[in-house]
Design a protein around this motif. Structure first.
Motif, short mmCIF file in Angstrom:
data_model
loop_
_atom_site.label_atom_id
_atom_site.label_comp_id
_atom_site.label_asym_id
_atom_site.label_seq_id
_atom_site.Cartn_x
_atom_site.Cartn_y
_atom_site.Cartn_z
N ASN A 1 0.83 -1.20 0.00
CA ASN A 1 0.00 0.00 0.00
C ASN A 1 0.87 1.25 0.00
O ASN A 1 2.04 1.20 0.31
CB ASN A 1 -0.89 0.04 1.25
N VAL A 2 0.25 2.37 -0.33
CA VAL A 2 0.89 3.66 -0.15
C VAL A 2 0.53 4.17 1.24
O VAL A 2 -0.63 4.21 1.61
CB VAL A 2 0.40 4.68 -1.21
N THR A 3 1.53 4.56 1.99
CA THR A 3 1.33 5.16 3.31
C THR A 3 1.81 6.60 3.27
O THR A 3 2.90 6.88 2.77
CB THR A 3 2.09 4.38 4.40
N LEU A 4 1.00 7.51 3.79
CA LEU A 4 1.36 8.92 3.88
C LEU A 4 1.38 9.36 5.34
O LEU A 4 0.49 9.00 6.11
CB LEU A 4 0.35 9.79 3.12
N LEU A 5 2.38 10.11 5.73
CA LEU A 5 2.48 10.69 7.06
C LEU A 5 2.41 12.20 6.94
O LEU A 5 3.13 12.79 6.12
CB LEU A 5 3.79 10.28 7.74
N PHE A 6 1.56 12.83 7.75
CA PHE A 6 1.43 14.29 7.66
C PHE A 6 0.71 14.84 8.88
O PHE A 6 0.06 14.10 9.63
CB PHE A 6 0.66 14.69 6.39
N ASP A 7 0.83 16.14 9.09
CA ASP A 7 0.10 16.85 10.13
C ASP A 7 -0.92 17.76 9.48
O ASP A 7 -0.67 18.32 8.39
CB ASP A 7 1.04 17.69 10.99
N ILE A 8 -2.07 17.91 10.13
CA ILE A 8 -3.04 18.91 9.67
C ILE A 8 -3.16 20.00 10.73
O ILE A 8 -3.12 19.73 11.93
CB ILE A 8 -4.43 18.30 9.38
N HIS A 9 -3.27 21.24 10.28
CA HIS A 9 -3.45 22.39 11.16
C HIS A 9 -4.72 23.11 10.71
O HIS A 9 -4.89 23.40 9.51
CB HIS A 9 -2.25 23.33 11.08
N TYR A 10 -5.61 23.38 11.65
CA TYR A 10 -6.84 24.06 11.30
C TYR A 10 -7.38 24.79 12.53
O TYR A 10 -6.93 24.56 13.67
CB TYR A 10 -7.88 23.07 10.78
N GLU A 11 -8.36 25.66 12.30
CA GLU A 11 -8.97 26.41 13.39
C GLU A 11 -10.45 26.08 13.47
O GLU A 11 -11.15 26.04 12.46
CB GLU A 11 -8.78 27.91 13.17
N LYS A 12 -10.91 25.80 14.69
CA LYS A 12 -12.33 25.49 14.89
C LYS A 12 -12.77 26.06 16.22
O LYS A 12 -12.10 25.88 17.25
CB LYS A 12 -12.54 23.98 14.86
N ASN A 13 -13.89 26.77 16.17
CA ASN A 13 -14.43 27.42 17.37
C ASN A 13 -13.38 28.30 18.04
O ASN A 13 -13.28 28.37 19.27
CB ASN A 13 -14.94 26.37 18.36
N GLY A 14 -12.61 28.98 17.21
CA GLY A 14 -11.61 29.92 17.72
C GLY A 14 -10.36 29.27 18.27
O GLY A 14 -9.47 29.98 18.76
N GLN A 15 -10.26 27.94 18.20
CA GLN A 15 -9.09 27.24 18.73
C GLN A 15 -8.28 26.62 17.58
O GLN A 15 -8.83 26.01 16.67
CB GLN A 15 -9.53 26.12 19.68
N VAL A 16 -6.97 26.81 17.66
CA VAL A 16 -6.07 26.20 16.67
C VAL A 16 -5.87 24.73 17.02
O VAL A 16 -5.53 24.39 18.16
CB VAL A 16 -4.72 26.93 16.62
N GLN A 17 -6.13 23.84 16.07
CA GLN A 17 -6.03 22.40 16.28
C GLN A 17 -4.92 21.81 15.41
O GLN A 17 -4.71 22.25 14.27
CB GLN A 17 -7.35 21.71 15.92
N THR A 18 -4.25 20.82 15.93
CA THR A 18 -3.23 20.09 15.17
C THR A 18 -3.46 18.60 15.37
O THR A 18 -3.72 18.14 16.48
CB THR A 18 -1.81 20.45 15.63
N GLU A 19 -3.40 17.85 14.28
CA GLU A 19 -3.58 16.40 14.36
C GLU A 19 -2.53 15.72 13.48
O GLU A 19 -2.36 16.07 12.31
CB GLU A 19 -4.97 16.01 13.86
N ALA A 20 -1.79 14.79 14.08
CA ALA A 20 -0.85 13.98 13.30
C ALA A 20 -1.62 12.83 12.67
O ALA A 20 -2.37 12.13 13.35
CB ALA A 20 0.26 13.45 14.20
N CYS A 21 -1.43 12.62 11.36
CA CYS A 21 -2.25 11.68 10.61
C CYS A 21 -1.41 10.68 9.81
O CYS A 21 -0.26 10.94 9.47
CB CYS A 21 -3.16 12.44 9.64
N VAL A 22 -2.07 9.57 9.52
CA VAL A 22 -1.52 8.57 8.61
C VAL A 22 -2.58 8.27 7.56
O VAL A 22 -3.74 8.03 7.89
CB VAL A 22 -1.16 7.26 9.34
N GLY A 23 -2.20 8.31 6.30
CA GLY A 23 -3.12 7.97 5.22
C GLY A 23 -2.70 6.68 4.56
O GLY A 23 -1.52 6.40 4.41
N ARG A 24 -3.68 5.85 4.21
CA ARG A 24 -3.42 4.62 3.44
C ARG A 24 -4.20 4.71 2.15
O ARG A 24 -5.42 4.92 2.15
CB ARG A 24 -3.84 3.37 4.23
#
Length: 359
Positions: free
Chosen positions: A49-72
């Motif tokens: 499979n293809v595996t992707l590693l990445f972080d997402i940064h976004y803002e929700k309800n006035g709070q900055v959120q960060t999530e470390a992700c893995v995609g397949r």
């Protein structure tokens, strides 16, 4: 694409990154743009499979959120390793394991089967903390298991993996009650083992374009002729190997059980046999000493029996079954890479010859 690597690679990394940003923005309903600074493809593990590693940064309800992700991603190549890649099966299996057990299955963030998004199907998971023993090169040859920890840590790590696998089997003993009945394939045979034997027979025909395999085929016939008649079936993780677990840095626990693409029904003992066989392959099979501290295979069987509640009576049968599976898979990889001279004679089939000599 790297011609010598069986794993399909993503050619347009930046374009994929931007498309994932758009996909996440729609799903997260963020207050502003979703940002993915970088996509990485790990080189040390995986062959299908293809595996992707990445972080997402976004803002929700006035709070900055960060999530470390893995995609397949579903592989889109001319000659894949397996006949089918049903991401929905993998995703549903992880979802059920997460819902009904305390096994550390990956946290799920979304499944996308619409191929217009990235050109292929994919799913996204939360990235768990920990480290995984490498496949390329194998952990017995290089990497942190060889260089950074000692025998006591290796013993602890190995036993944590065995215990986690045994817990999975114990907790999923009544697989139908947990919703795993969708894995049944009655059209292939009267019970899960017969279904798997039919699957691998069909796989051999597909993988080698109908070409007979003088090493693998006789072992397959032995497995058909000697199938146990007195065994209990349950959930099998499928690709149950040390390189498909994330381990805590203190080597005392498993932080995530990865790669559910080969999940099936069968005697769960086959998971233990696959685990042990691949460790054997990555050491003695390659002419390399087994890492100091790793418990013996016999002790691992006893530990698994105690933790899972299943019997290890047919362990030798499933050791042979593991060798057969790996022989066909590696032969397929050789065929897919145009290495026709190694379809019958490769590392995996060399070990299979030794196994066949014990039958």
């Amino acid at each position: 694409m790297d011609e010598h690597r069986p794993t399909p690679l993503v050619e347009d990394i930046d374009g994929t990154r931007r498309k994932l940003e758009t996909w996440f923005q729609k799903r997260l309903h963020s207050d502003g743009p979703v940002n993915i600074p970088e996509l990485k493809i790990p080189e040390a593990t995986g062959m299908s499979n293809v595996t992707l590693l990445f972080d997402i940064h976004y803002e929700k309800n006035g709070q900055v959120q960060t999530e470390a992700c893995v995609g397949r991603l579903t592989p889109e190549i001319e000659k894949p390793v397996f006949t089918e890649y049903d991401l929905s099966i993998q995703y549903k299996a992880m979802e059920l394991v997460g819902q009904h057990t305390d096994i550390p299955a990956p946290g799920l963030l979304g499944l996308e089967l619409d191929t217009s998004v990235l050109g292929t199907g994919f799913y996204i998971m939360k990235k768990a903390d920990g480290r995984v023993p490498p496949d390329m090169p194998p952990y017995s040859m290089d990497g942190w298991m060889l260089n950074d920890i000692g025998p006591a840590e290796r013993e602890s790590l190995w036993n944590a993996g065995i215990d986690t696998m045994a817990n999975l089997h114990r907790q999923c003993r009544d697989y139908k009650a947990l919703g795993f009945g969708f894995l049944e394939r009655p059209e292939l045979g009267s019970n899960p083992l017969q279904q798997q034997l039919t699957y691998w027979s069909n796989y051999a025909q597909w993988a080698l374009d109908g070409r007979a395999h003088p090493i693998c085929d006789p072992v397959m016939q032995w497995l058909k002729d000697n199938a146990p008649s007195n065994e209990e079936f349950g959930l099998s993780w499928g690709d149950s190997r040390i390189g498909n677990m994330l381990f805590a840095y203190d080597c005392k626990s498993v932080t995530a059980v990865l790669d559910w693409e080969m999940i099936t029904l069968g005697n769960p003992l086959q998971d233990l046999a696959w685990w042990n066989f691949l460790d054997y392959f990555f050491s003695d099979g390659l002419g390399i000493p087994r890492l100091d501290g790793l418990p013996s295979y016999e002790d691992s069987v006893a530990r698994w029996e105690k933790g899972s509640g299943f019997s290890g009576e047919h362990y030798h049968y499933y050791w042979v079954f593991a060798a057969m599976r790996y022989g066909y898979i590696m032969s397929r990889i050789m065929a897919a890479q145009g290495q026709d001279d190694q379809i019958e004679e490769n590392f995996a089939t060399a070990i299979l010859k030794k196994v066949a000599a014990t039958l």
